[in-house]
Design a protein around this motif. Structure first.
Motif, PDB file in Angstrom:
ATOM      1  N   THR A 177       0.828  -1.265  -0.085  1.00 24.45           N
ATOM      2  CA  THR A 177      -0.069   0.043   0.148  1.00 24.45           C
ATOM      3  C   THR A 177       0.964   1.376   0.024  1.00 24.45           C
ATOM      4  OG1 THR A 177      -0.162  -0.076   2.457  1.00 24.45           O
ATOM      5  CG2 THR A 177      -1.970  -1.020   0.996  1.00 24.45           C
ATOM      6  N   THR A 178       1.954   1.216   0.746  1.00 20.76           N
ATOM      7  CA  THR A 178       2.670   2.487   0.899  1.00 20.76           C
ATOM      8  C   THR A 178       3.439   2.755  -0.594  1.00 20.76           C
ATOM      9  OG1 THR A 178       3.127   2.135   3.214  1.00 20.76           O
ATOM     10  CG2 THR A 178       4.750   3.419   2.037  1.00 20.76           C
ATOM     11  N   VAL A 179       4.181   1.668  -0.998  1.00 20.30           N
ATOM     12  CA  VAL A 179       4.995   1.894  -2.233  1.00 20.30           C
ATOM     13  C   VAL A 179       3.931   2.255  -3.391  1.00 20.30           C
ATOM     14  CG1 VAL A 179       6.234   0.654  -4.099  1.00 20.30           C
ATOM     15  CG2 VAL A 179       6.724   0.244  -1.618  1.00 20.30           C
ATOM     16  N   VAL A 180       2.777   1.458  -3.621  1.00 21.69           N
ATOM     17  CA  VAL A 180       2.064   2.076  -4.883  1.00 21.69           C
ATOM     18  C   VAL A 180       1.406   3.411  -4.606  1.00 21.69           C
ATOM     19  CG1 VAL A 180      -0.195   1.423  -5.593  1.00 21.69           C
ATOM     20  CG2 VAL A 180       1.318  -0.444  -5.320  1.00 21.69           C
ATOM     21  N   ALA A 181       0.955   3.668  -3.198  1.00 22.34           N
ATOM     22  CA  ALA A 181       0.288   5.114  -2.867  1.00 22.34           C
ATOM     23  C   ALA A 181       1.408   6.285  -2.965  1.00 22.34           C
ATOM     24  CB  ALA A 181      -0.473   5.145  -1.729  1.00 22.34           C
ATOM     25  N   TYR A 182       2.464   5.951  -2.494  1.00 23.50           N
ATOM     26  CA  TYR A 182       3.550   6.973  -2.669  1.00 23.50           C
ATOM     27  C   TYR A 182       3.894   7.261  -3.966  1.00 23.50           C
ATOM     28  CZ  TYR A 182       6.716  10.498  -0.721  1.00 23.50           C
ATOM     29  OH  TYR A 182       7.366  11.751  -0.664  1.00 23.50           O
ATOM     30  N   ALA A 183       4.112   6.372  -4.763  1.00 21.83           N
ATOM     31  CA  ALA A 183       4.536   6.287  -6.220  1.00 21.83           C
ATOM     32  C   ALA A 183       3.433   7.145  -6.934  1.00 21.83           C
ATOM     33  CB  ALA A 183       4.727   4.989  -6.807  1.00 21.83           C
ATOM     34  N   ILE A 184       2.274   6.733  -6.890  1.00 25.26           N
ATOM     35  CA  ILE A 184       1.124   7.302  -7.428  1.00 25.26           C
ATOM     36  C   ILE A 184       1.061   9.011  -7.256  1.00 25.26           C
ATOM     37  CG2 ILE A 184      -1.431   7.478  -7.810  1.00 25.26           C
ATOM     38  CD1 ILE A 184      -1.393   4.669  -7.654  1.00 25.26           C
ATOM     39  N   PHE A 185       1.145   9.138  -5.782  1.00 24.55           N
ATOM     40  CA  PHE A 185       1.078  10.276  -5.124  1.00 24.55           C
ATOM     41  C   PHE A 185       2.227  11.426  -5.844  1.00 24.55           C
ATOM     42  CE2 PHE A 185       2.295  13.608  -1.901  1.00 24.55           C
ATOM     43  CZ  PHE A 185       1.182  14.111  -1.586  1.00 24.55           C
ATOM     44  N   ARG A 186       3.411  10.925  -5.696  1.00 22.57           N
ATOM     45  CA  ARG A 186       4.560  11.621  -6.118  1.00 22.57           C
ATOM     46  C   ARG A 186       4.450  12.143  -7.827  1.00 22.57           C
ATOM     47  NH1 ARG A 186       5.855  14.693  -2.914  1.00 22.57           N
ATOM     48  NH2 ARG A 186       7.329  15.635  -4.449  1.00 22.57           N
TER      49      ARG A 186
END
Length: 365
Positions: free
Chosen positions: A117-126
Motif C-alpha cells: 500500500t505504501t509503495v503503490v500509494a506514494y509512487a502514484i502520489f508523487r
C-alpha cells in the motif's frame, strides 16, 4: 484485510516474513532521513490514528464491510519509509494483543498492508504531484487517488501470495476477481478518509505534512518595483512547541474518541477478505489464533459483559499502547540519526532489530 493463520502455508509465510524483515530494515534506515524533532512525535500519533480508524468498519456492498489500511495516509503525512514502520507497529499490536491477523501471517500482513500500500500509494502520489498545479487541492486530490488505487493493489498482492502458498484448492481467477472487485469499493472509503485527514492537517500545519513540503510559497515584497522574497521569519521555539503540543493533543483525543466511542457504531459485517474467503471456501484452512486467549482478543476486554464498555475500553487501550510503542520506535530512530557518525550504523544492525520483532511469528510458522 488482516490475513489469519492457516490461509498461507509455512514456507511462503516464512518467505513473506523475510521480505517483511528486509522492508522494515530498509525503512528503519530511510526513516532517519524523514524524521526530525517536529515529525517524530507525529509519526507515533499517525500509528495510533491508523489503529483507531481501522476499528471503524464501514459497509460497502452485499453484506461486506471495509476499513482503512493506512499505508497511503501514513506515507503522505510522514513519508514512505516511516509509513511502513507505522503500519507495521499497528499490525504487530493488533496481532499480539487483539488476535487480529495471524502471528504466523504477520510477515504476509506487513508485506501486503504496509509495504504494498505504501509503495503503490506514494509512487502514484508523487507522480500526480509533479503534473498537477501546486496547491492544497492538488495534494488532496493526489492523496485521494493514491489511496484509492493502493487498496485493490494490496488485494492483488494477497491473491498472488495465495496463488503461491494457499492452503486450499480454489479457483484463483474467481478469488482475484472477487478480492479486487470488493477492494475497489473499499478503496473509495480509504480514499475519502485519507483525503479528509490530509486536507485537515494541511489546513492547520502544512509544514508537518511530508507530501506537502514546499507547498507554502514565500512571501513576496515589492522593492524598487520588483518582487523579492521577504526575509524568512523563524517562529519562537516556545510558540512552535505549543503548536506541536496542540496538534498532537488534538490528534490523540480524536483517536481516543474514534476507538473508544465511535467504533461501537462500526459495521459488524465481515470485511472484504473474510467475505471472499467464506464465499470462495478458502477460509477452511484458517487456524485458531495463538493469542485467542488474550484479555483484549476480538477488541473486547475479557470479563466485561457490557459490549459497549468492553469494546470502548479495548479501543482506548489499543490507542494508548500503539501511540506509546510507535513513539518509542520513532524516538529511537530519531535519536540514532542524531548519534549516527558514519559507517558504524549498518543495514545488518537494522535487520537484526527487525528480525527480533518478527522472530516469534516466524518460529510459529
Amino acid at each position: 484485510m488482516h490475513v489469519p493463520d492457516g490461509f498461507i502455508n509455512a514456507p511462503v509465510s516464512v518467505a513473506a516474513g523475510a521480505v517483511a524483515v528486509g522492508a522494515v530494515a530498509v525503512s528503519l534506515r530511510g526513516a532517519r532521513r524523514e524524521l526530525d524533532e517536529r515529525t517524530a512525535p507525529l509519526a507515533g500519533l499517525v500509528a495510533a490514528f491508523i489503529f483507531a480508524v481501522q476499528m471503524l468498519n464501514f459497509p460497502v456492498a452485499a453484506g461486506t464491510s471495509g476499513h482503512l489500511l493506512g499505508g497511503a495516509l501514513a506515507a503522505i503525512l510522514v513519508g514512505p519509509y516511516t509509513a511502513v514502520l507505522c503500519v507495521s507497529v499497528v499490525l504487530l499490536m493488533q496481532g499480539l494483543l487483539f488476535a487480529d491477523g495471524g502471528l504466523t501471517a504477520l510477515g504476509v500482513n506487513i508485506t501486503v498492508m504496509a509495504c504494498v500500500t505504501t509503495v503503490v500509494a506514494y509512487a502514484i502520489f508523487r507522480g500526480l504531484a509533479k503534473v498537477l498545479p501546486a496547491g492544497r487541492r492538488s495534494v488532496t486530490a493526489a492523496a485521494f487517488t493514491a489511496a484509492l488505487v493502493s487498496v485493490p493493489a494490496a488485494a492483488a498482492a494477497f491473491t498472488l501470495i495465495y496463488a503461491i502458498g494457499g492452503t486450499t484448492d480454489v479457483s484463483l481467477g474467481k478469488v482475484a476477481t472477487a478480492m479486487i472487485g470488493v477492494h475497489v469499493l473499499i478503496g473509495i472509503g480509504e480514499a475519502a478518509i485519507t483525503a479528509l485527514t490530509v486536507g485537515a492537517v494541511i489546513a492547520v500545519r502544512p509544514d508537518l505534512v511530508h507530501g506537502a513540503r514546499g507547498l507554502t510559497a514565500p512571501l513576496k515584497l515589492r522593492v524598487g518595483g520588483e518582487l523579492v522574497d521577504a526575509p524568512a521569519v523563524t517562529p519562537a521555539p516556545a510558540a512552535v512547541a505549543r503548536s506541536h503540543r496542540k496538534l498532537w493533543a488534538a490528534g490523540l483525543v480524536t483517536s481516543l474518541v474514534l476507538a473508544g466511542f465511535v467504533s461501537f457504531y462500526a459495521s459488524t459485517n465481515p470485511d472484504g477478505l473474510e467475505k471472499v474467503a467464506h464465499d470462495k471456501g478458502f477460509d477452511k484452512g484458517e487456524k485458531e489464533h495463538d493469542a485467542a486467549d488474550s484479555p483484549l482478543a476480538d477488541y473486547g476486554v475479557k470479563d466485561i459483559t457490557d459490549t459497549r464498555l468492553s469494546g470502548g475500553l479495548a479501543g482506548i487501550i489499543g490507542v494508548g499502547v500503539t501511540v506509546v510503542a510507535g513513539s518509542a520506535v520513532f524516538w529511537a530512530v530519531r535519536r540514532r540519526r542524531d548519534g549516527d557518525t558514519g559507517p558504524a550504523s549498518t543495514v545488518t544492525e537494522d535487520v537484526a532489530a527487525a528480525s527480533a520483532t518478527l522472530a516469534k511469528p516466524a518460529e510459529n510458522a
